[in-house]
Design a protein around this motif. Sequence first.
Motif, PDB file in Angstrom:
ATOM      1  N   ALA A 160      29.188  20.293  70.378  1.00 16.76           N
ATOM      2  CA  ALA A 160      28.479  21.465  70.905  1.00 16.76           C
ATOM      3  C   ALA A 160      29.285  22.742  70.668  1.00 16.76           C
ATOM      4  N   THR A 194      24.612  19.746  65.523  1.00 17.04           N
ATOM      5  CA  THR A 194      23.417  19.208  66.173  1.00 17.04           C
ATOM      6  C   THR A 194      23.336  17.691  66.066  1.00 17.04           C
ATOM      7  N   GLN A 195      24.338  17.062  65.460  1.00 18.83           N
ATOM      8  CA  GLN A 195      24.363  15.607  65.349  1.00 18.83           C
ATOM      9  C   GLN A 195      25.785  15.094  65.565  1.00 18.83           C
ATOM     10  N   GLU A 204      21.681  15.826  75.397  1.00 15.87           N
ATOM     11  CA  GLU A 204      20.352  16.391  75.666  1.00 15.87           C
ATOM     12  C   GLU A 204      20.462  17.850  76.100  1.00 15.87           C
ATOM     13  N   GLU A 231      22.877  19.953  75.418  1.00 12.61           N
ATOM     14  CA  GLU A 231      23.507  20.807  74.401  1.00 12.61           C
ATOM     15  C   GLU A 231      22.761  20.820  73.066  1.00 12.61           C
ATOM     16  N   GLY A 232      21.681  20.065  72.964  1.00 13.19           N
ATOM     17  CA  GLY A 232      20.945  20.053  71.710  1.00 13.19           C
ATOM     18  C   GLY A 232      21.626  19.261  70.609  1.00 13.19           C
ATOM     19  N   THR A 265      22.189  15.426  68.822  1.00 18.23           N
ATOM     20  CA  THR A 265      21.580  14.101  68.685  1.00 18.23           C
ATOM     21  C   THR A 265      22.634  13.093  68.288  1.00 18.23           C
ATOM     22  N   ASP A 292      15.122  11.917  72.877  1.00 19.98           N
ATOM     23  CA  ASP A 292      15.180  12.555  71.560  1.00 19.98           C
ATOM     24  C   ASP A 292      16.612  12.763  71.099  1.00 19.98           C
ATOM     25  N   ALA A 293      17.577  12.575  72.004  1.00 18.33           N
ATOM     26  CA  ALA A 293      18.988  12.766  71.668  1.00 18.33           C
ATOM     27  C   ALA A 293      19.640  11.510  71.107  1.00 18.33           C
TER      28      ALA A 293
END
Length: 277
Positions: free
Chosen positions: A96, A101-102, A149, A151-152, A154, A178-179
């Motif tokens: 983060a 994002t991954q 989740e 922090e956006g 995945t 979705d994470a």
Amino acid sequence: MLPLKIGAALMVSHLPTYRDWLIEAQRDLEIQDFFRPEVLLGDWRGLVAEARRQLDGFEGRLGIHGPFYDLPLDTADPEIAPIVSRRYRTAVEAAAALGATQMVVHSPFTTWDWFNFGDHPRRGNAPSDRERKIARTQALLRDAVALAEAEGVTLVIENIEDIDPAYRRDLAASFASDAVRLSIDTGHAHYAHHATGAPPVDYFVTDAGAMLAHVHLQDADGFADRHWPPGRGTVNWHAVFRAIAALPQRPHLVLELRDAADIPAAMTYLTREGLAC
């Protein structure tokens, strides 16, 4: 539709060499330093700051490789599990802070599991072990997934020894988040296909389907985890890229090579074959 734009998995120390190549096409990038124990136990914020400095102008999709050395996701020991859980949460914090994002994490499923789980008519030695493994993994990653989740980020679960790709898919889906999605390492799948009877690499892609968010592209000979540039081993790259191109989404696609100096050779081969750009 082919060709597909691909990027690379690199250490921060490699960024000066490949910075222009990454930025000119805003390619996918995975920073790998964060799998090292000494990084997450040390000044990872300093490393994040250095990476962000090197990546000024980079607007491509960004991820990190999370920790895995001696950190199995299904750790059962009640004293050790909190340490492992905390390490994964720290890695999400680092992702983060970097703006990634991954985060790649390693599958808990082993060759032993496939031969002993009780969901196959020719097996059934330990019929409840699969459910227990999923439950332990959910408990261990609970805090990391909650932070991801928020922090956006995945978490993408990468195949290691996996023989049946459905096990990993079911594990990811069990989080109902979705994470949590899937990653495929092409060399790992190719090894499993030749050495342990797993399906071919493109079958791993097709099985993952809409859950596939990340791919490590590396070639191998089916005997060991080579991390060769595509074209040097025996992976059926046309089948793999066609399967990826048929997906409804575009997963992060990164070359994960033992020697970063082989990136130009990999790109030359994949470009010549009309698979990547």
